[in-house]
Design a protein around this motif. Structure first.
Motif, short mmCIF file in Angstrom:
data_model
loop_
_atom_site.label_atom_id
_atom_site.label_comp_id
_atom_site.label_asym_id
_atom_site.label_seq_id
_atom_site.Cartn_x
_atom_site.Cartn_y
_atom_site.Cartn_z
N THR A 35 58.79 63.23 51.53
CA THR A 35 57.43 63.03 52.05
C THR A 35 56.46 63.90 51.26
O THR A 35 56.88 64.82 50.55
CB THR A 35 57.35 63.42 53.54
OG1 THR A 35 57.52 64.86 53.63
CG2 THR A 35 58.44 62.74 54.36
N SER B 277 54.76 66.35 52.23
CA SER B 277 54.92 67.76 52.59
C SER B 277 56.14 68.41 51.94
O SER B 277 56.27 69.63 51.96
CB SER B 277 55.01 67.91 54.12
OG SER B 277 53.83 67.45 54.72
N THR C 298 51.43 76.58 57.76
CA THR C 298 51.92 75.24 57.43
C THR C 298 50.77 74.25 57.33
O THR C 298 49.79 74.33 58.06
CB THR C 298 52.90 74.74 58.50
OG1 THR C 298 52.28 74.85 59.79
CG2 THR C 298 54.16 75.58 58.48
N ARG C 299 50.89 73.34 56.39
CA ARG C 299 49.89 72.28 56.20
C ARG C 299 50.63 70.97 55.96
O ARG C 299 51.76 70.97 55.50
CB ARG C 299 49.00 72.58 54.99
CG ARG C 299 48.17 73.84 55.10
CD ARG C 299 46.93 73.63 55.97
NE ARG C 299 46.03 74.74 55.90
CZ ARG C 299 46.12 75.86 56.60
NH1 ARG C 299 47.13 76.02 57.42
NH2 ARG C 299 45.22 76.82 56.48
N GLU C 300 49.95 69.86 56.27
CA GLU C 300 50.54 68.55 56.01
C GLU C 300 50.07 68.07 54.65
O GLU C 300 48.91 68.26 54.28
CB GLU C 300 50.09 67.56 57.09
CG GLU C 300 50.62 67.88 58.49
CD GLU C 300 52.14 67.93 58.57
OE1 GLU C 300 52.77 67.04 57.96
OE2 GLU C 300 52.67 68.83 59.20
#
Length: 610
Positions: A350, A352, A527-529
């Motif tokens: 993905t 991420s 955290t980041r998408e």
């Protein structure tokens, strides 16, 4: 039933985890599980060593601290018996509690922005005839600006070297430093460097206080030791004194990439000598595939790996015709991986799972543009403070600063300028002054900001920013779509930061404490998408299944300013860090031609690191 963590540790890791008393230096290569080892050692100390004591666990980033706290969540007493956070965060806490010995009243108000510190220095220069004369003797305005910037860099350098710069022979340097500090104190404000410098002074000038902290913390564990600078090492030594030896440093000299910030791996060697520390090396790599390890070893032949994951992985060089072509190659490869996966990556790939790293932000601009065109989600940074897009939230943030610190003349002037009114001559209490400024202001945001901050202050039971956020959202609902969206997005970031601050469980909840935590970046979720578009320095400590390193051309990576010797060595270590962020797949890319900022096309040579 889950397997106990200790049984899943290697023999090397167990050596560190079970080490109790005495100084210990852990040299931990990339992927050797050092965060896990550090966490499990803290767990072992808290659960298996008898006695009433606390553990001090200092990390380099807030992300690492968050990760450690989450891994220790099952220990109900961990919050009471361990401080897990950055050294700056620990210094902020110490100064908040005991800072009166060095002139700090309450929680320090931090001026984290360069422009604010520059304003302080410019006013200090204007108030000092000698400094003003020195600057005005420079005929060219651009050169005058460079001299002021040089003075700011000098101030930071002096504060980062509290031992070697304890006495200044240069009278002009001393005068500039004194004028700047006086300007900061007049605003009841401090910069990041002050947190370390004042803590060092606090501990060295107050032996009984230092002894109190030594008795409070029986064990000290320090992560990313290769990135220590003189000020940080001085604080640690002042905290330990002559006799305290229960200190563990964990680091990897091969990953020292913050020389520009005066850090150096030499402090690991100093620790080994000063403390007589035992050394344990973690030479296994549990993170990266064989292809990634082989590439890392080509950058540093001394990189020894005793054991690694039995996965082949991939390391591939890709060349685009120009920066746009390079970006298209990266995006094409990503989309193929999203659609088809890869045999050496467990599960689906993905956005991420992926990161694109560049030596500087400029190497990532074309990639960012291409990801936007293809609607591939991405984020640009993890640690930098959010910049407000809306005037209303920017004004609200200024007002919060002033409620927390009514002596902050700099930001009172900034708010007055934004509201097109006169700044007050003096302030004892912020709310009435902000209210009177709003009445005179033609700015429609002013009234809204007053309503928002009064909603906070009027709640005498406990500090809560949520009602203020509601006021700002209600105001946004009266505006057009673009302006409404800007406020909603800014308020969302603020809400997440407030939530993170509450989760951290700060003992003395206050606006000043919240704003200082915000300045240190400890209120931001790590955290980041989406795909990470990160500089190599911002990616330090992170890992991804798929890593692209863009701009691998001479003059870009390594940087054109690097020369044979220490600066080129650090560039090579930066490449080593970039490569070892990858767990499985590594793609190294560069363009054949690059459009220079002045409009010329220039042929690119592949980086020596390829």
């Amino acid at each position: 039933m889950s397997t106990p963590v200790k049984t899943r540790l290697s023999a090397q890791q167990m050596q560190v985890v079970n080490y109790v008393d005495g100084p210990l230096l852990v040299v931990a290569g990339p992927g050797s599980g050092k965060t896990r080892v550090l966490t499990e050692r803290v767990r072992t100390l808290l659960t298996e060593v008898s006695g009433h004591f606390r553990v001090l666990a200092l990390t380099f980033t807030n992300k690492a601290a968050d990760e450690m706290r989450e891994r220790l969540n099952d220990l109900s007493e961990v919050r009471q018996r361990a401080f897990v956070g950055t050294l700056h965060g620990f210094c902020l806490d110490m100064l908040s509690e005991r800072g009166k010995f060095v002139g700090v009243e309450g929680t320090p108000n931090i001026f984290e922005q360069f422009k604010d510190r520059k304003e302080i220095l410019l006013k200090a220069i204007a108030d000092d005839p000698l400094l003003e004369s020195e600057i005005n003797s420079i005929p060219d305005s651009k050169e005058r600006g460079l001299r002021v910037d040089g003075w700011l860099q000098m101030i930071a350098r002096i504060k980062a070297h509290p031992i070697s710069c304890a006495v200044l022979d240069d009278e002009m340097e001393q005068r500039v430093l004194d004028a700047y500090d006086a300007g900061m104190r007049a605003c009841n404000a401090y910069d990041f460097d002050d947190l370390l410098l004042l803590t060092y002074q606090l501990l060295t000038n107050n032996p009984k206080l230092a002894d109190f902290y030594r008795r409070l913390y029986r064990f000290i564990c320090i992560d990313e030791a290769q990135d220590l600078n003189e000020a940080q090492y001085a604080v640690i030594c002042a905290l330990c004194g002559e006799t305290f030896k229960n200190v563990m440093l964990v680091g990897d000299p091969k990953q020292s990439i913050y020389g520009f910030n005066t850090s150096s791996p030499k402090y690991m060697a100093s620790f080994s000598e000063d403390f007589g520390a035992e050394t344990i090396e973690l030479t296994e790599n549990f993170r990266s595939s064989r292809a990634v390890v082989d590439k890392a070893r080509s950058l540093d032949p001394n990189y020894s790996v005793a054991g690694q994951v039995p996965i082949a992985g991939e390391c591939k060089v890709m060349v685009g015709n120009d920066s746009e072509g390079e970006a298209k190659l990266i995006a094409d490869t990503m989309q193929t991986l999203f659609a088809q996966g890869h045999a050496d990556v467990e599960g689906p790939i993905t956005p991420s799972n992926c990161a694109v790293l560049g030596r500087t932000r400029f190497a990532l601009l074309a990639v960012e543009k291409e990801l936007r065109v293809r609607s591939i989600p991405f984020y640009r940074r993890l640690t930098a403070n959010h910049e407000n897009e809306s005037d209303a939230v920017e004004d609200f943030q200024l007002a919060l600063r002033l409620i927390g610190n009514p002596r902050d003349r700099l930001h009172f002037s900034a708010l007055a300028k934004r509201w097109a009114v006169s700044a007050p001559a003096s302030v004892s209490e912020a709310i009435p002054v902000i209210e009177s400024m709003a009445i005179l202001s033609p700015n429609p945001c002013a009234e809204v900001v007053v309503a928002a901050v009064k909603g906070i202050v009027n709640n005498s039971i406990k500090l809560d920013l949520m009602p203020a956020f509601e006021v700002l959202r209600d105001y946004a609902d009266t505006l057009g779509e673009e302006a409404r969206l800007a406020i909603y997005e800014d308020v969302e970031v603020f809400t997440l930061e407030w939530d993170q601050y509450l989760r951290a469980g700060s003992p003395g909840r206050s606006i000043t404490s919240f704003m200082s935590s915000k300045a240190l970046g400890s209120t931001q979720k790590a955290t980041r998408e989406g795909v990470g578009l990160l500089t190599v320095h911002a990616a330090k400590g992170l890992e991804f299944d798929v890593v692209f390193v863009a701009g691998m051309a001479e003059g870009v990576f390594p940087d054109f300013r690097a020369r044979p010797g220490p600066t080129m060595d650090e560039e090579k270590r930066s490449a080593f860090v970039a490569v070892t962020r990858s767990r499985r797949l590594l793609y190294l890319t560069y363009p054949r031609m690059r459009l220079m900022p002045w409009g010329d096309w220039r042929q690119q040579s592949p980086s020596r690191f390829l």
